[in-house]
Design a protein around this motif. Structure first.
Motif, PDB file in Angstrom:
ATOM      1  N   SER A 136       0.810  -1.221   0.000  1.00  0.00           N
ATOM      2  CA  SER A 136       0.000   0.000   0.000  1.00  0.00           C
ATOM      3  C   SER A 136       0.843   1.271   0.000  1.00  0.00           C
ATOM      4  N   GLU A 137       2.162   1.131   0.005  1.00  0.00           N
ATOM      5  CA  GLU A 137       3.057   2.285   0.012  1.00  0.00           C
ATOM      6  C   GLU A 137       4.137   2.111  -1.048  1.00  0.00           C
ATOM      7  N   PRO A 138       4.550   3.230  -1.672  1.00  0.00           N
ATOM      8  CA  PRO A 138       3.944   4.564  -1.578  1.00  0.00           C
ATOM      9  C   PRO A 138       2.689   4.663  -2.431  1.00  0.00           C
ATOM     10  N   ALA A 139       1.829   5.606  -2.097  1.00  0.00           N
ATOM     11  CA  ALA A 139       0.600   5.818  -2.869  1.00  0.00           C
ATOM     12  C   ALA A 139       0.946   6.544  -4.171  1.00  0.00           C
ATOM     13  N   PRO A 140       0.152   6.331  -5.203  1.00  0.00           N
ATOM     14  CA  PRO A 140       0.437   6.957  -6.498  1.00  0.00           C
ATOM     15  C   PRO A 140      -0.043   8.406  -6.549  1.00  0.00           C
ATOM     16  N   VAL A 141       0.366   9.103  -7.595  1.00  0.00           N
ATOM     17  CA  VAL A 141      -0.106  10.467  -7.836  1.00  0.00           C
ATOM     18  C   VAL A 141      -1.613  10.454  -8.070  1.00  0.00           C
ATOM     19  N   ALA A 142      -2.087   9.471  -8.851  1.00  0.00           N
ATOM     20  CA  ALA A 142      -3.521   9.328  -9.123  1.00  0.00           C
ATOM     21  C   ALA A 142      -3.936   7.916  -8.740  1.00  0.00           C
ATOM     22  N   LYS A 143      -4.983   7.793  -7.933  1.00  0.00           N
ATOM     23  CA  LYS A 143      -5.448   6.471  -7.510  1.00  0.00           C
ATOM     24  C   LYS A 143      -6.433   5.850  -8.504  1.00  0.00           C
ATOM     25  N   ARG A 144      -6.778   6.608  -9.526  1.00  0.00           N
ATOM     26  CA  ARG A 144      -7.698   6.081 -10.539  1.00  0.00           C
ATOM     27  C   ARG A 144      -7.304   6.612 -11.905  1.00  0.00           C
ATOM     28  N   ILE A 145      -7.278   5.723 -12.890  1.00  0.00           N
ATOM     29  CA  ILE A 145      -7.003   6.080 -14.282  1.00  0.00           C
ATOM     30  C   ILE A 145      -8.165   5.566 -15.118  1.00  0.00           C
ATOM     31  N   GLY A 146      -9.079   6.451 -15.497  1.00  0.00           N
ATOM     32  CA  GLY A 146     -10.259   6.014 -16.231  1.00  0.00           C
ATOM     33  C   GLY A 146     -11.041   5.007 -15.406  1.00  0.00           C
ATOM     34  N   ALA A 147     -11.229   3.802 -15.953  1.00  0.00           N
ATOM     35  CA  ALA A 147     -11.944   2.740 -15.245  1.00  0.00           C
ATOM     36  C   ALA A 147     -11.004   1.872 -14.416  1.00  0.00           C
ATOM     37  N   TYR A 148      -9.733   2.256 -14.353  1.00  0.00           N
ATOM     38  CA  TYR A 148      -8.722   1.457 -13.665  1.00  0.00           C
ATOM     39  C   TYR A 148      -8.460   2.016 -12.260  1.00  0.00           C
ATOM     40  N   ASP A 149      -8.506   1.159 -11.255  1.00  0.00           N
ATOM     41  CA  ASP A 149      -8.235   1.555  -9.869  1.00  0.00           C
ATOM     42  C   ASP A 149      -6.861   1.052  -9.435  1.00  0.00           C
ATOM     43  N   TRP A 150      -6.186   1.883  -8.655  1.00  0.00           N
ATOM     44  CA  TRP A 150      -4.892   1.476  -8.104  1.00  0.00           C
ATOM     45  C   TRP A 150      -5.093   0.317  -7.137  1.00  0.00           C
ATOM     46  N   ARG A 151      -4.254  -0.722  -7.292  1.00  0.00           N
ATOM     47  CA  ARG A 151      -4.389  -1.887  -6.409  1.00  0.00           C
ATOM     48  C   ARG A 151      -3.131  -2.167  -5.604  1.00  0.00           C
ATOM     49  N   GLY A 152      -2.062  -1.400  -5.826  1.00  0.00           N
ATOM     50  CA  GLY A 152      -0.854  -1.596  -5.035  1.00  0.00           C
ATOM     51  C   GLY A 152       0.388  -1.108  -5.746  1.00  0.00           C
ATOM     52  N   THR A 153       1.479  -1.074  -4.981  1.00  0.00           N
ATOM     53  CA  THR A 153       2.752  -0.562  -5.474  1.00  0.00           C
ATOM     54  C   THR A 153       3.848  -1.587  -5.212  1.00  0.00           C
ATOM     55  N   ILE A 176      -2.942  -1.735 -16.039  1.00  0.00           N
ATOM     56  CA  ILE A 176      -2.037  -0.655 -16.437  1.00  0.00           C
ATOM     57  C   ILE A 176      -0.919  -0.620 -15.408  1.00  0.00           C
ATOM     58  N   LEU A 177       0.312  -0.479 -15.873  1.00  0.00           N
ATOM     59  CA  LEU A 177       1.445  -0.293 -14.978  1.00  0.00           C
ATOM     60  C   LEU A 177       2.028   1.090 -15.211  1.00  0.00           C
ATOM     61  N   VAL A 178       2.343   1.771 -14.136  1.00  0.00           N
ATOM     62  CA  VAL A 178       3.012   3.066 -14.221  1.00  0.00           C
ATOM     63  C   VAL A 178       4.317   2.956 -13.451  1.00  0.00           C
ATOM     64  N   LEU A 179       5.435   3.129 -14.165  1.00  0.00           N
ATOM     65  CA  LEU A 179       6.754   3.002 -13.571  1.00  0.00           C
ATOM     66  C   LEU A 179       7.350   4.397 -13.395  1.00  0.00           C
ATOM     67  N   ALA A 180       7.950   4.628 -12.243  1.00  0.00           N
ATOM     68  CA  ALA A 180       8.613   5.898 -11.967  1.00  0.00           C
ATOM     69  C   ALA A 180      10.038   5.610 -11.501  1.00  0.00           C
ATOM     70  N   SER A 181      11.008   6.375 -12.019  1.00  0.00           N
ATOM     71  CA  SER A 181      12.397   6.155 -11.654  1.00  0.00           C
ATOM     72  C   SER A 181      13.170   7.463 -11.709  1.00  0.00           C
ATOM     73  N   THR A 182      14.198   7.560 -10.881  1.00  0.00           N
ATOM     74  CA  THR A 182      15.093   8.714 -10.951  1.00  0.00           C
ATOM     75  C   THR A 182      16.064   8.580 -12.111  1.00  0.00           C
ATOM     76  N   ARG A 183      16.136   7.382 -12.674  1.00  0.00           N
ATOM     77  CA  ARG A 183      16.944   7.165 -13.880  1.00  0.00           C
ATOM     78  C   ARG A 183      16.051   7.230 -15.102  1.00  0.00           C
ATOM     79  N   GLU A 184      16.574   7.768 -16.156  1.00  0.00           N
ATOM     80  CA  GLU A 184      15.777   7.975 -17.365  1.00  0.00           C
ATOM     81  C   GLU A 184      15.576   6.660 -18.118  1.00  0.00           C
ATOM     82  N   PHE A 185      14.326   6.388 -18.506  1.00  0.00           N
ATOM     83  CA  PHE A 185      14.052   5.226 -19.350  1.00  0.00           C
ATOM     84  C   PHE A 185      14.543   5.511 -20.765  1.00  0.00           C
TER      85      PHE A 185
END
Length: 239
Positions: A136-153, A176-185
């Motif tokens: 459950s941590e960390p929480a995302p910037v948006a907990k919902r994307i269209g019809a998609y709900d955040w289910r975990g990190t 949907i997966l959203v990846l965040a990194s301090t390194r550039e993809f």
């Protein structure tokens, strides 16, 4: 009645019968399994050929026509039918070669897109896997994307890039997966630029990837299609 089902079916499908002969043969097929099977099999072959014609590129269709021209159209129906089947089989092989050879050229030996950076290939494969250990941590910037709900990190090293992965699902189980990194993809091959720059959209291993760099973070949305990836980008303020 002695008859040749192969010859009669060929004449029927080639519109070589007169009106009364055609009606008589159609009535005959209702009681003759051999003639019905011959006509039905040939009709399915014709439908397959038509469907292949729709997807085949012009150069491939010309090669198929060249194969067909090898058949002597003056040959009697009894002799011609095996040659037509052989020509059809050759046409199918040509179409398969036209479709599969380019795919083999663009994909590596393990089914991954040739030229795609490893982190992007790994991210695309995660979309279909169940190996993420979510919390459950960390929480995302948006907990919902269209019809998609955040289910975990999850925290995961994605082919050398440490990333925080936010997983979203819709009621049907799509992800949907959203990846965040301090390194550039890295940028994908054949990526399409989006506004505002630097942002891009690409297809890797059948998945749609949207990437954007914002405020010192590199973001990568992974979805089943471009529309869903773009929706994720808008929901997260990336595009």
């Amino acid at each position: 009645m002695r008859h040749d089902p192969e010859r009669d079916a060929a004449a029927y499908l080639a519109d070589e019968l007169g009106l009364f002969a055609r009606l008589r043969f159609e009535r005959h097929m209702l009681d003759c399994d051999d003639c019905w099977q011959e006509a039905n099999t040939a009709r399915e072959g014709r439908m397959l050929a038509e469907s292949l014609r729709q997807v085949a590129p012009p150069s491939t269709r010309e090669r198929i026509r060249a194969v067909a021209e090898c058949v002597d159209v003056q040959t009697s129906p009894r002799i011609r039918w095996p040659y037509l089947l052989a020509a059809g089989a050759a046409a199918v092989l040509i179409v398969l070669a036209a479709v599969l050879v380019p795919l083999a050229t663009e994909r590596g030996p393990t089914g991954t897109d040739r030229g795609s950076p490893a982190p992007l290939t790994a991210a695309a494969q995660l979309l279909e896997s169940d190996t993420l250990s979510l919390s459950s941590e960390p929480a995302p910037v948006a907990k919902r994307i269209g019809a998609y709900d955040w289910r975990g990190t999850a925290q995961r090293d994605v082919a050398g890039i440490p990333a925080t992965i936010y997983s979203y699902t819709d009621p049907a189980g799509h992800q949907i997966l959203v990846l965040a990194s301090t390194r550039e993809f890295p940028r994908a091959a054949h990526a399409r630029d989006l506004e505002p720059a630097p942002s891009w959209l690409a297809t890797v291993n059948g998945a749609s990837l949207l990437c954007a760099d914002r405020a010192g973070m590199s973001w990568l949305a992974v979805a089943a299609d471009d529309a869903t990836a773009l929706t994720a980008g808008r929901s997260l303020g990336l595009t």
